[in-house]
Design an enzyme around this catalytic site. Structure first.
Site, short mmCIF file in Angstrom:
data_model
loop_
_atom_site.label_atom_id
_atom_site.label_comp_id
_atom_site.label_asym_id
_atom_site.label_seq_id
_atom_site.Cartn_x
_atom_site.Cartn_y
_atom_site.Cartn_z
N CYS A 1 47.29 18.55 21.62
CA CYS A 1 46.08 19.27 21.23
C CYS A 1 45.92 19.13 19.73
CB CYS A 1 46.17 20.74 21.63
SG CYS A 1 44.77 21.73 21.06
N GLY A 2 44.88 18.45 19.30
CA GLY A 2 44.67 18.21 17.88
C GLY A 2 44.41 19.48 17.09
N ASN A 3 43.56 20.35 17.61
CA ASN A 3 43.31 21.62 16.92
C ASN A 3 44.54 22.51 16.97
OD1 ASN A 3 40.49 21.21 16.22
ND2 ASN A 3 40.06 21.36 18.40
N HIS B 1 41.03 10.77 27.87
CA HIS B 1 39.65 11.12 27.54
C HIS B 1 38.68 10.07 28.07
CE1 HIS B 1 40.69 14.32 24.63
NE2 HIS B 1 41.77 13.58 24.43
N ASN C 1 39.76 14.73 30.24
CA ASN C 1 38.93 15.45 29.29
C ASN C 1 37.70 14.59 29.05
OD1 ASN C 1 41.02 17.58 28.37
ND2 ASN C 1 42.10 15.66 28.04
N GLU D 1 37.22 20.26 28.81
CA GLU D 1 38.66 20.01 28.80
C GLU D 1 39.27 20.34 30.15
OE1 GLU D 1 41.11 20.65 25.37
OE2 GLU D 1 39.46 21.60 24.29
N ARG D 2 40.09 19.45 30.64
CA ARG D 2 40.75 19.67 31.91
C ARG D 2 41.64 20.92 31.82
NH1 ARG D 2 45.85 15.36 31.97
NH2 ARG D 2 46.52 15.90 29.87
N CYS E 1 37.63 20.02 20.32
CA CYS E 1 38.80 19.32 20.86
C CYS E 1 39.19 18.24 19.86
CB CYS E 1 38.48 18.71 22.23
SG CYS E 1 39.86 17.77 22.93
N GLY E 2 40.36 18.40 19.25
CA GLY E 2 40.78 17.47 18.21
C GLY E 2 41.09 16.09 18.74
N GLY F 1 39.96 14.91 21.43
CA GLY F 1 38.67 14.40 21.90
C GLY F 1 37.85 13.80 20.78
#
Length: 279
Positions: A73-75, A164, A195, A213-214, A222-223, A225
């Site tokens: 997860c980027g964020n 993605h 995603n 997001e799945r 979504c980072g 993403g």
């Protein structure tokens, strides 16, 4: 259990110091679902446990709000960096974080003793269909047709540690995402679900994005993403290699350094509140 609520561009998670809060591994999925509930729990897009690691400075153990484990997860990883620095768990401004066996490297930008922004080396984008995974006759899925609920879309598929599918559209603001999102997520062509990013290209340096997001549904950001979107934009000749991705919760700066084949993400990390809850 003590926790901290944090968000990156509105993509909000509940953060738990895994070294201090000992929770049975088998119970975590059910606990995550209860904590993430926005009516009966704390509320969030999921839960992230920050654990000690022998392979990196810290481990990020991330769960979606439905209790399923997620690879990256980027964020979320930006907020992990803020958490460990602000809580005095490290005094370094360059750290490593491992998640599902993959290590990411982060640079922390500090203002008044607290982390405000984090730049993450998100690694090399994965384009091979079988490795994303997406079912396709082609080795890479770039601008490939997919039928969803009797409508044809064109998708470009990228993994940034999680899968993605990027869909380019003329308009995303009026998109009925709650209706079509689940059909993409659970489409037969995505063995591990997907995603899905719906993207409007504004110009060669700016794009607008919404994401399903799945395991969670639509989120404000979504980072990974945003990283996948930038790669997809470049592959389709739509933008430059450095892009501002405009999400519902804010903006992320993404760069795909094609020479090094690395994607960099820069964005904010924010603490909302701290608390303690009975589990």
């Amino acid at each position: 259990m003590k926790f901290t609520k944090m968000h990156g561009c509105g993509n909000d998670y509940i953060y738990v110091d895994g070294a201090k809060e000992q929770i049975c591994q088998e119970q975590k999925p059910e606990i995550v679902k209860r904590l993430s509930d926005r009516h009966f729990g704390i509320g969030g897009d999921g839960v992230i446990f920050i654990n000690p690691s022998t392979e990196a400075d810290f481990e990020m153990e991330m769960y979606n709000m439905d209790g399923s484990r997620a690879e990256m997860c980027g964020n979320g990883i930006r907020c992990v960096a803020k958490f460990v620095y602000d809580e005095g768990m490290t005094d370094k401004t360059s750290i490593s974080v491992i998640s599902c066996g993959k290590i990411k490297y982060l640079d922390l930008f500090v203002e008044d003793g607290k982390v405000s922004t984090v730049k993450v080396n998100m690694g090399t984008p994965i384009l091979k269909s079988a490795d994303i995974p997406v079912i396709s006759d082609a080795d890479e899925v770039i601008g490939e047709r997919i039928e969803v609920e009797d409508k044809i879309y064109e998708m470009t598929c990228v993994s940034m540690g999680n899968p993605h599918a990027v869909i380019f559209m003329d308009d995303v603001s009026s998109l009925p995402l709650e209706k079509i999102g689940p059909f993409f997520e659970n489409h037969v062509r995505f063995p591990k679900r997907i995603n899905t990013e719906f993207v409007k290209v504004l110009d060669e340096e700016n794009v607008e994005m919404r994401v399903w997001e799945r395991g969670t549904g639509e989120t404000l950001a979504c980072g990974t993403g945003a990283c996948a979107v930038t790669v997809a934009c470049v592959l389709n000749g739509l933008t430059k290699e450095q892009v501002t991705v405009k999400l519902l919760g804010g903006n992320l700066q993404i760069q795909w350094d094609r020479e090094a084949n690395l994607v960099y993400m820069t964005g904010p990390a924010v603490t909302v509140f701290k608390g303690e809850i009975l589990i």
